[in-house]
Design an enzyme around this catalytic site. Sequence first.
Site, short mmCIF file in Angstrom:
data_model
loop_
_atom_site.label_atom_id
_atom_site.label_comp_id
_atom_site.label_asym_id
_atom_site.label_seq_id
_atom_site.Cartn_x
_atom_site.Cartn_y
_atom_site.Cartn_z
N HIS A 1 -9.72 0.77 4.77
CA HIS A 1 -8.44 1.01 5.44
C HIS A 1 -8.64 1.95 6.64
CE1 HIS A 1 -4.39 2.40 6.23
NE2 HIS A 1 -4.01 1.26 5.69
N GLY B 1 1.94 2.21 10.78
CA GLY B 1 2.84 3.36 10.64
C GLY B 1 3.50 3.78 11.94
N ASN C 1 0.86 -1.18 0.00
CA ASN C 1 0.00 0.00 0.00
C ASN C 1 0.90 1.23 0.00
OD1 ASN C 1 -1.82 2.02 0.48
ND2 ASN C 1 -2.51 1.26 2.47
N SER D 1 3.10 -2.10 10.35
CA SER D 1 4.54 -2.06 10.63
C SER D 1 5.27 -3.37 10.31
CB SER D 1 4.79 -1.66 12.09
OG SER D 1 4.34 -0.34 12.31
N GLU E 1 -5.65 -5.26 10.44
CA GLU E 1 -4.64 -4.22 10.64
C GLU E 1 -4.97 -3.45 11.91
OE1 GLU E 1 -2.62 -3.01 6.79
OE2 GLU E 1 -4.52 -1.94 6.77
P1 PGA Z 1 2.54 0.28 7.66
O1 PGA Z 1 1.09 0.43 6.98
O2 PGA Z 1 3.14 -1.01 7.11
O3 PGA Z 1 3.29 1.50 7.24
O4 PGA Z 1 2.32 0.19 9.13
C1 PGA Z 1 0.27 -0.69 6.78
C2 PGA Z 1 -1.04 -0.28 6.16
O5 PGA Z 1 -1.52 0.82 6.45
O6 PGA Z 1 -1.63 -1.03 5.35
#
Ligand code: PGA
Length: 249
Positions: free
Chosen positions: A96, A172, A12, A212, A166
């Site tokens: 999301h 993030g 993504n 993450s 998620e």
């Molecule tokens: P991230 O995002 O790997 O940067 O934590 C994952 C996502 O939002 O699908």
Amino acid sequence: MASCRKFFVGGNWKMNGRKNCLGELICILNSAKLPADVEVVCAPPSAYIDFTRQNLIPKIAVAAQNCYKAPNGAFTGEISPGMIIDLGATWVILGHSERRHIFGESDELIGQKVAHALTEGLGVIACIGEKLDEREAGITEEVVFKQTNAIAANVKDWSKVVLAYEPVWAIGTGKVATPQQAQEIHEKLRGWLQCNVCEMVAKSTRIIYGGSVTGATCRELASQPDVDGFLVGGASLKPEFVDIINAKQ
Ligand code: PGA
């Protein structure tokens, strides 16, 4: 026992990149070792779906990061599944956490989008996940089951759906769920599908983890029996994404 579910890794890219650096990333992916038994999908910003589809090898599918619930009309700023398909993309990410919590999308709207995207022929990566205060309050299951229910009510053909767990606190933040935390919720979600849809769907639907994920954490997560792949944000913009695609190898 080996799972019948093909490992699925989505990147993504969120609202990142310009043609030059996305072009470099695409070159890395095009020349990478991609195992035959892994399905790989990249989700560029909508402005770059065409560019990405034109340049990425056909083996890697392209997804949109969002879409609207109608085919055409006076919906300024939105894109429809029909447009996404017209550009050669085959998937869309829906629900999301950034759509839910920054843009205020409700379970109801997400359900309507899921229904329309599937009707138009897109595959759907449907995201669910609890916030930190919800986990701390012990209501993780309740939250993810409610979100899953709103999605499931709009799905007729589960072969076109990947469920992405998620946890919002992991997205993030660099704070990845432990393999045990991910496995626990994935197993519960599979149980939910078994009770509320059917055994066949529970056994065959990919439940992927996002939040993450990095090259360093992907292998142990991938070894969990109910973790069927990943949705990757930050690390999908780096060469490290190739290591995540190869997490099971
Ligand atoms: P991230 O995002 O790997 O940067 O934590 C994952 C996502 O939002 O699908």
